[in-house]
Design a protein around this motif. Structure first.
Motif, PDB file in Angstrom:
ATOM      1  N   VAL A 189      17.041  33.363  44.429  1.00 32.23           N
ATOM      2  CA  VAL A 189      16.382  34.551  43.880  1.00 32.23           C
ATOM      3  C   VAL A 189      16.855  35.746  44.700  1.00 32.23           C
ATOM      4  CG1 VAL A 189      14.199  35.678  43.307  1.00 32.23           C
ATOM      5  CG2 VAL A 189      14.352  33.173  43.241  1.00 32.23           C
ATOM      6  N   VAL A 190      17.500  36.695  44.011  1.00 27.69           N
ATOM      7  CA  VAL A 190      18.029  37.872  44.713  1.00 27.69           C
ATOM      8  C   VAL A 190      18.122  39.018  43.708  1.00 27.69           C
ATOM      9  CG1 VAL A 190      20.436  37.160  44.294  1.00 27.69           C
ATOM     10  CG2 VAL A 190      19.941  38.720  46.173  1.00 27.69           C
ATOM     11  N   PRO A 191      17.817  40.245  44.125  1.00 28.08           N
ATOM     12  CA  PRO A 191      18.031  41.368  43.219  1.00 28.08           C
ATOM     13  C   PRO A 191      19.505  41.449  42.815  1.00 28.08           C
ATOM     14  CG  PRO A 191      16.659  42.040  45.067  1.00 28.08           C
ATOM     15  CD  PRO A 191      17.191  40.673  45.398  1.00 28.08           C
ATOM     16  N   ARG A 192      19.743  41.807  41.550  1.00 27.86           N
ATOM     17  CA  ARG A 192      21.130  41.860  41.073  1.00 27.86           C
ATOM     18  C   ARG A 192      21.990  42.741  41.955  1.00 27.86           C
ATOM     19  NH1 ARG A 192      22.172  44.392  36.746  1.00 27.86           N
ATOM     20  NH2 ARG A 192      20.204  44.765  35.699  1.00 27.86           N
ATOM     21  N   ASP A 193      21.435  43.863  42.422  1.00 23.32           N
ATOM     22  CA  ASP A 193      22.260  44.796  43.187  1.00 23.32           C
ATOM     23  C   ASP A 193      22.438  44.358  44.645  1.00 23.32           C
ATOM     24  OD1 ASP A 193      19.788  45.374  44.245  1.00 23.32           O
ATOM     25  OD2 ASP A 193      19.716  47.442  43.532  1.00 23.32           O
ATOM     26  N   GLN A 194      21.899  43.199  44.995  1.00 22.84           N
ATOM     27  CA  GLN A 194      22.152  42.660  46.330  1.00 22.84           C
ATOM     28  C   GLN A 194      22.850  41.292  46.267  1.00 22.84           C
ATOM     29  OE1 GLN A 194      18.986  42.978  49.327  1.00 22.84           O
ATOM     30  NE2 GLN A 194      17.814  44.244  47.911  1.00 22.84           N
ATOM     31  N   CYS A 195      23.372  40.967  45.069  1.00 28.25           N
ATOM     32  CA  CYS A 195      23.821  39.588  44.873  1.00 28.25           C
ATOM     33  C   CYS A 195      25.035  39.224  45.713  1.00 28.25           C
ATOM     34  CB  CYS A 195      24.062  39.304  43.396  1.00 28.25           C
ATOM     35  SG  CYS A 195      25.451  40.216  42.706  1.00 28.25           S
TER      36      CYS A 195
END
Lengths: 356, 356
Positions: free
Chosen positions: A331-337
């Protein structure tokens, strides 16, 4: 220069040696990205092979893969001409050298990464045809992907003067620029992304290695002459190949070679180099969720949700990447992938190799 | 009124019939919340039994459970006095009736939900001792949990005058109030949460049923007389029990009964009725993450992360609930975790029962 009906077909050289962790935990050491079905249309490797399967233009491909992937590659593809099994990973310049040395000098090779997407294969084939006369004439033809943003993670190719309609001499190959440089290049309109696809005679590449990276050529030659062939599989000699420097074709050859051409294309190319990149090329529902596998999304927007099996339930979350494999959940924000690498690094530190 | 050494011990009646979906997907139809180890200290059922295991005060418990949970309950607990297996779920009033009818009228029963936590069992035992003389004297003794917030999801007990040190007559039982009412009650200091724990003679409860819910009593009596006993297991008659109304003890009895007492307690009670509630009672690391199972948390704060097996990697996310079972993954903000019910409802609609 014109492409005659009677000229030999282009031999695709599909590079399937990469591992990579940018789509972890779906991609794993034992299940590299090119073996994944990311689009629902088949594995990236199979899609790559299908892209160069037109018998009017292409011969059966040479596939260069890691030795541990031999059966996976053979299972994923039918109609492989030759499967060259690297005894160790040495990056692209040596891998392409093995394929070039397995070919006649006048064979035209189309070198392709096995883990990229091209949305418009017909447009790509047309670009190959456009570059082909130059490849036969001794140029190394590259394909300049129309830049969609000021990406700092890619290499760029700068155009010089036109050689023909839609074909330019390449002025420079440049590795990952800083943000300001990338913005200037994209605004300027003379730079394209380097998609890692090359069209050239085998002999042209061997000569370029001889000029710019002779130790790679020497190691590849020794590996091939001391190697073994079993049916269509070639096993280069491990000891000889291990002596090769580990270098990319960009660094070993392209940044130094003469007679480099670039064919600019706008064919929906993506290296699918991150979960964000996969999200961008994926179909999405009305809430902007790109969902693969069993999932329930309630009041959830802009998420990439992907499951290999478990039911994924996302409630009230936005712009996340949620990936569930049988043994791992991310689980990770898209902009931190891009930070999945940090997780892989931590697992390595902790010796938790079973999840890498 | 004083508790003599020679008086009979209290019989715990542990209600283990619930299913519930508020901790879905960890709690499931076939694996109810009381069977889960939520704290690392054992199942909620085992913790409940341990709380009433002091032989100086308590006899062996009667456990009332769903028939399908017979072996699970027997496996989870040793030292059960009697296991009464409900042929169908009929809520708490009929379940307690079965236990009361299996007891002598003068037996004092301590009725306990099987899926709540009490952080201070010694304080709770002291409260039971405080209420015991009143229970023996025909009162229904309840335990008022000190309210920690203006919760609208609980029932409340309003105190009237003191009966003894730390024991009050109960003025009213009230179901879930609106927010303004709840705030006024918590500020006023005369209302406690109804924790669903009751201390009373079996005969007191049977008499209360006869007065306020005679159809429940009649169905329970018929179910017990027509039922079968196998060893320590009692199987009430299914047809007779099915005739009972499905009502809670609060609604069927407590809101109407005379001689209701309340012992206010502050013993760290939690019904663990949501993922948020579990987060609140869980140990947390320096970043405020409550982690159970294999997990990697990078730049992640305030999350409840719980895995039954898969590695959970959380990067750059805050205040989420992330739950991974072998076949299901839930991602929801902590402050929206009550919405898991919506997911369960949707799965029911879609006939996806295997995930419920």
């Amino acid at each position: 220069m014109s492409e005659g009906e009677n000229q030999a077909r282009v031999i695709p050289v599909i590079l399937s040696g990469g591992a990579g962790t940018r789509l972890w935990p779906l991609s794993r050491a034992a299940r590299p990205k090119q073996m994944l079905d990311l689009t629902g249309g088949g594995s990236m490797l199979a899609l790559t092979a299908a892209r160069v399967a037109d018998p009017a233009l292409f011969a059966a491909p040479i596939v260069v893969a890691g030795a541990d992937q031999a059966d996976a590659v053979a299972g994923a593809l039918s109609g492989i001409g030759t499967l060259i099994l690297e005894p160790a990973a040495r990056n692209t310049a040596p891998a392409i050298a093995l394929a070039a040395l397995d070919s006649y000098p006048d064979d035209v090779l189309l070198v392709l990464p096995s883990d990229h997407l091209i949305a418009d294969p017909a447009g790509f084939a047309a670009a190959v045809r456009r570059g082909l006369p130059f490849a036969r004439d001794g140029w190394i033809v590259t394909f300049g992907m129309k830049p969609e943003r000021a990406e700092t993670g890619y290499g760029y190719i700068e155009r010089a003067g036109a050689l023909a309609d839609g074909v330019f001499a390449a002025a420079r190959f440049v590795e990952k620029p800083d943000a300001a440089t990338a913005e200037a290049w994209v605004a300027g309109g003379r730079h394209d992304w380097n998609g890692g696809i090359f069209l050239m005679r085998a002999g042209t590449y061997v000569a370029a290695l001889a000029a710019h990276a002779p130790d790679i050529l020497q190691a590849a030659e020794a590996a091939m002459t001391q190697g073994a062939a079993v049916g269509h599989r070639i096993h280069p000699d491990a000891g000889a190949f291990a002596a090769s420097p580990s270098l990319s074709i960009d660094y070993a050859v392209m940044e130094k070679a003469e007679k480099v051409a670039v064919v600019p294309v706008d064919v929906g190319w993506s290296d699918v180099g991150s979960w964000q990149a996969l999200y961008e090329v994926s179909a999405r529902d009305g809430d902007g969720n790109a969902v693969t596998g069993d999932a329930v999304a309630i009041d959830a927007r802009g998420n990439l949700i992907r499951s290999d099996g478990p039911l994924v339930t996302a409630i009230g979350v936005e712009d996340l990447v949620i990936v569930a494999t049988g043994d791992s959940v991310l689980v990770v924000p898209r902009d931190q992938c891009q930070r999945v690498r940090e997780a892989v690094d931590r697992l390595k530190e902790q010796g938790k190799d079973k999840w890498i």
